[in-house]
Scaffold this active site. Structure first.
Site: not given
Ligand code: BG6
Length: 489
Positions: A47, A91, A148, A216, A235, A240, A338
């Protein structure tokens, strides 16, 4: 000369975080090694009103910040990459703006291939795809890569997939799960399917439990708006974590091709036992971090970072079962969160104990074998085996578990670790969908995840607090201990 058709890569969301942290650096990596097609042009779109020159200087600055070593080496590649890049503002909320944009794209691509990478909020995908179709940019030589999460539940993901499906055929759609672009994740397939050693043991007769951890240390980062709407389940688990589960549990595909691999992953997703009703309490745990410390440094709680109240989970642990012959009765413990004590992505496969010990004096120290496949931060494989401790053993044989260690960094010394998007871009440009996620996989994953949410809702389950820097709430510990198992820490 120039046997490859010219390709135009259009990145929507080009000023966003993903483009700047991952996409441009990946393209630079490919450029440096001469892996980008000669006639590839890159068009950034977002944008923000920027000229080509302004976008290039922004990109240059960001890329330079990320190059920590060998800067000299990269200068030429940087110049080559930047000379391929152009930028156009668009836009997305205005059809007229999108139409002007697509008319320009149409001119640029001539009769070459075009790859659209949608790195915007997924809610824009339908508008972008129908805009591309209106301009006739959805022909056979067009592909679309998208990030995603596709939707936030099964229904919304079906709606998005339906809308996109009106403009593009499934084989033109490349849904990204960047974990599939990671070297360590692909090595999981190599490990399983290029060694005859594991396959005979890879089943419920020999494996007692599997644990998949994606931990993480980071918190909300700058993504409060997105993250609070999605949480750890949507997420990370829906994509994943379940993809790692699929690669660990799937049957050997007949070939390493998009149909064979994705068919096998889909079968795993469809064999997942629903975690519903009462199971949602005994087989799942959710948490939200409160203030704590990581690596000795104090970090704020989720609500402080967010600045308001919220019930979003930042941690999920699950006890999953795959109801098929291979895995009957084997629990798959899954967890992600997290602000956990360390960054770690790991698959822990614990084998069954020996059926009988001949070592009467040291019976209790016989530990079951385990295979630990660490994907992040370093790629490392350990096979834990029982050994005899050196000594005269006058009081009987003394045993100890030791690991056969394979450090992939040392084993492949001098080989640069690629960013996930380097592989994904090349595959999408070549039209190879093996490492992308098919619509039916996305929907099967949502279906399973939705059931867990329904169970939480019906049972009034809300996330339990856990201090940042710990392995989640105590309910996660109970989840495994109730069955005589414990999480690997
Ligand atoms: C993303 C998530 O898909 O993957 C994030 O949206 C996450 O929240 C990230 O931190 C982790 O990816 P990686 O490659 O750092 O393990």
């Amino acid at each position: 000369m120039n046997a490859r058709p010219a390709t135009l890569l259009v990145i929507f969301g080009a000023t966003g975080d993903l483009a700047q942290r991952m996409l441009l650096p990946s393209l630079l990596g490919l450029e440096r090694d001469g892996l980008l097609p000669d006639r590839l042009a890159i068009l950034g779109a977002a944008r923000t009103e920027l000229t080509r020159h302004e976008f290039r200087s922004q990109a240059h600055e960001l890329l330079v910040q990320q190059l920590d070593d060998d800067r000299e080496d990269w200068t030429e590649a940087m110049d080559r990459l930047l000379s391929r890049i152009d930028y156009l503002p668009v836009d997305l909320s205005s059809e007229a703006s999108l139409d002007t944009f697509t008319a320009d794209v149409d001119q640029r691509r001539g009769d070459g291939d075009v790859l659209f990478h949608l790195s915007t909020a997924p809610s824009w995908y339908p508008a972008i795809c129908s805009g591309l179709a209106r301009a006739g940019l959805n022909g056979e030589n067009a592909r679309v890569m998208m990030e995603k999460p596709i939707g936030h539940d099964l229904l919304s993901s079906m709606e998005i997939n339906d809308c996109i499906g009106q403009s593009f055929a499934e084989q033109q759609i490349y849904r990204v799960d960047h974990y599939l672009g990671k070297e360590g994740v692909q090595n999981l397939l190599a490990l399983r399917f290029s060694n005859a050693l594991f396959e005979p043991l890879w089943n419920s007769q020999h494996i007692e439990q599997v644990q998949i951890t994606v931990a993480e240390t980071v918190g909300l980062e700058d993504r409060a708006g997105y993250y609070d709407e999605y949480g750890a389940m949507r997420d990370m688990v829906q994509n994943h974590v379940l993809q790692l589960l699929c690669l660990t549990a799937m049957e050997p595909p007949a070939r390493f091709d998009p149909t064979a691999v994705r068919n096998e992953k889909l079968k795993v997703l469809r064999s997942l036992r629903p975690i519903d009703g009462r199971e949602s309490e005994s087989c799942s745990a959710s948490g939200q971090y409160s203030a704590g410390a990581i690596d000795g440094e104090a970090v704020p709680g989720y609500l402080d970072e967010l600045g308001r109240d919220s019930d979003t989970e930042t941690f999920v642990a699950l006890r999953a079962h795959i109801d098929n012959w291979r895995w009957s009765g084997v629990p798959f413990y899954l967890r992600t969160g997290k602000r956990l004590p360390k960054r770690l992505t790991e698959i822990y496969i614990r084998f069954r104990p020996v059926p009988h010990s001949i070592f009467q004096h040291d019976r209790s120290s016989i530990k079951p074998n385990a295979l630990i496949i660490r994907l992040q931060p370093e790629e490392h494989i350990s096979l834990c085996l029982m050994n005899k401790k050196p000594g005269l053993d006058r009081d009987g044989v003394q045993l100890s578990q030791v690991a056969l260690d394979l450090d992939r960094h040392n084993a492949f010394d001098g080989v640069r670790r690629r960013m996930a998007y380097e592989r994904l871009y090349l595959d999408a440009i070549d039209g190879n969908g093996t490492l992308f996620v098919r619509r039916d996989e996305v929907e099967a994953a949502w279906q399973w995840v939705d059931t867990i949410f329904e169970g939480w809702k019906a049972n009034d389950v809300t996330p339990r607090k856990y201090p940042a820097g710990t392995w989640g709430p105590s309910s996660a510990v109970v989840l495994s201990e109730r069955h005589g198992h414990s999480w690997r820490e």
